[in-house]
Design an enzyme around this catalytic site. Sequence first.
Site, PDB file in Angstrom:
ATOM      1  N   ARG A 296      31.409   0.571 -21.974  1.00  0.00           N
ATOM      2  CA  ARG A 296      32.298   1.579 -22.562  1.00  0.00           C
ATOM      3  C   ARG A 296      33.048   1.039 -23.767  1.00  0.00           C
ATOM      4  NH1 ARG A 296      37.635   4.005 -21.058  1.00  0.00           N
ATOM      5  NH2 ARG A 296      37.535   6.261 -21.461  1.00  0.00           N
TER       6      ARG A 296
ATOM      7  N   ILE B  41      38.107   9.837 -26.074  1.00  0.00           N
ATOM      8  CA  ILE B  41      37.046   9.584 -25.105  1.00  0.00           C
ATOM      9  C   ILE B  41      37.668   9.846 -23.736  1.00  0.00           C
ATOM     10  CG2 ILE B  41      37.587   7.097 -25.099  1.00  0.00           C
ATOM     11  CD1 ILE B  41      34.709   6.525 -24.360  1.00  0.00           C
ATOM     12  N   SER B  42      37.019  10.671 -22.934  1.00  0.00           N
ATOM     13  CA  SER B  42      37.596  11.089 -21.655  1.00  0.00           C
ATOM     14  C   SER B  42      37.733   9.916 -20.694  1.00  0.00           C
ATOM     15  CB  SER B  42      36.730  12.178 -21.013  1.00  0.00           C
ATOM     16  OG  SER B  42      36.706  13.339 -21.807  1.00  0.00           O
ATOM     17  N   GLN B  43      38.663  10.057 -19.745  1.00  0.00           N
ATOM     18  CA  GLN B  43      38.843   9.001 -18.756  1.00  0.00           C
ATOM     19  C   GLN B  43      37.573   8.857 -17.923  1.00  0.00           C
ATOM     20  OE1 GLN B  43      41.983  11.568 -16.709  1.00  0.00           O
ATOM     21  NE2 GLN B  43      41.342  10.213 -15.034  1.00  0.00           N
TER      22      GLN B  43
ATOM     23  N   PHE C 145      41.685  18.815 -21.492  1.00  0.00           N
ATOM     24  CA  PHE C 145      40.785  18.459 -22.582  1.00  0.00           C
ATOM     25  C   PHE C 145      41.335  18.961 -23.912  1.00  0.00           C
ATOM     26  CE2 PHE C 145      37.798  17.677 -19.232  1.00  0.00           C
ATOM     27  CZ  PHE C 145      36.819  16.848 -19.766  1.00  0.00           C
TER      28      PHE C 145
END
Length: 209
Positions: A28, A54-56, A199
Amino acid sequence: MSTELAAWLGHMGIRDRRVLDAIAALDRARFVSRDLSAEAYADRPLPIGFGQTISQPYVVAFMTEALELEGGERVLEVGTGSGYQTALLARLAGEVWSVEIVPGLAARARALLLEELGLANVHLREGDGALGWPEAAPFERILVTAAAPRVPPALRAQLAPGGRMVLPVGEAESEQVLRVVERGADGIEESEDVLPVRFVPLTHLPPAV
């Protein structure tokens, strides 16, 4: 660190072994700026520029698992972003079409996914993701990584019979939910809200004048 992240996600309830293996195999840290690399494995969203994140990891894993990928599917992703989710999908599905509206992110993703990682089953486009990718439709799976007030009609139209779409639904400043939409072989849709989420909003290109 990727292996530890995958193990932690397993403890948090992610059960799909293929999803966990894909996360374990993908660094990541490659998808965030160098100054944030030490935080790449924390379970929180990180800025990637242009007002995007960037999403968790837990949400990424949950959404990917919710797609129920078996391998070989044609997948549409709306919102390439950092490219991390795209790279996971490339490991789990047959072919991935991903649309990004932010030019800087689209260029960065192209350099990383196509040139550096050489993902031959990924197709990238800069444009309005709410319009999908009509000429490549229909898709067995659709994943949306930004929130819309409702399911975009173009995406609904591009979901194949027997297909599955996962997307956040809700207004930018109010409650959002992760929704799973399934289209039966007969074309009838069923949907279920499965997780409260937060989001960035799905943005659109301005109308032509």
